[in-house]
Design an enzyme around this catalytic site. Sequence first.
Site, short mmCIF file in Angstrom:
data_model
loop_
_atom_site.label_atom_id
_atom_site.label_comp_id
_atom_site.label_asym_id
_atom_site.label_seq_id
_atom_site.Cartn_x
_atom_site.Cartn_y
_atom_site.Cartn_z
CB CYS A 13 6.97 -17.24 -18.78
SG CYS A 13 6.70 -19.02 -18.56
CB CYS B 119 19.23 10.66 -16.99
SG CYS B 119 19.48 8.90 -17.25
CB CYS C 219 9.41 -18.23 -16.13
SG CYS C 219 7.86 -17.89 -15.25
CB CYS D 206 5.50 -20.54 -14.01
SG CYS D 206 6.04 -21.32 -15.55
#
Length: 351
Positions: free
Chosen positions: A40, A317, A70, A67
């Site tokens: 954010c 992996c 964001c 928010c």
Amino acid sequence: MIPAERYEEYYKALLEKRTEYEGVFYVGVKTTGVFCRPTCPARKPKFENCEFYETAQQALLASYRPCQRCRPLSHPNHVSEIVRLLVEAVENNPEKRWKEQDFRDLSVDESTARRQFKKRFGMTFVEYARARRMGLALKNIRSGRTIIDTQLSTGYESSSGFRDAFSRIMGAAPTLLENSKVLKASWIDTRLGPMIAIGDENTIYLLEFVDRRGLEREVERLRQKTKSAIIPGITEPIQSIESELNEYFDGTLTVFTTPISLLGSPFQKSVWEQLTKIPPGETRSYSDIAVSLGKPTAFRAVAQANGANQLAIVIPCHRVINANGDLGGYGGGLTRKEWLLHHEKKKRLRH
């Protein structure tokens, strides 16, 4: 709720806006009553005013509201309306050479388009549109049209300008591409941040997190090994891997079936084959892999082959750790490695 012992780590990630923590946690700010992503852009709260959650749902249930800066309830790296509009416009007329008036006709600010495309794709909108034109140029050349016809149809009056632009985007001059392959690269959004997938019409060659260190070198090595041009685009295998990744992150898929191509030495390929045999939710050490190959002293070579894997998640992996139980390394970042292992373990325990 996330254990308190992780708070300091997550708070540091919040201060540094670290993209590798996207999807790993959300932060609730007691003083404002909102919750945010790790990246954010808003002013950062004090440590004592933060609470951390694994999911947006947990933050909502704790009475935090999302928010507005964001937008934690939207997809990470969500495509903006401007990006969507311009990508659609390019697809409707990919040979178009964009001018200021074209942006005005769409009520789009040219500087905003440049900035948003740079953030999203690592190139400006003009560079994106040029790459798309060059993709058509390559198709024309391969279908038998002459270089001069292709040059003029894509809007380049100067042959040297056309060749320079072609080389910069494709990695080879047009006359050198007659016998080469074409690979397409596409951006894929995931729970843990964006990935890049590169493939042809048959298989996937590369799948990596966009912020992986050294990704540019990986792409260049792929281009050289395959003697290929790499252009923006979508193929059936790319569509397939995107769908399978969505299922994997939703917890409904454990085995990937999208065709892949492995480019490596015989030893590297043998290591990668062993990785695919590690069941989801389990781990093996580098030494375990070496023993399974009948080369118990080759654990360092196993570690190097593990690090050379170019198909993140698909060739798992992340399931290889140190013999002492430490996570070891991971190209996508240890935070992602830990999340992936936890995600797979939860899935296994539920079944």
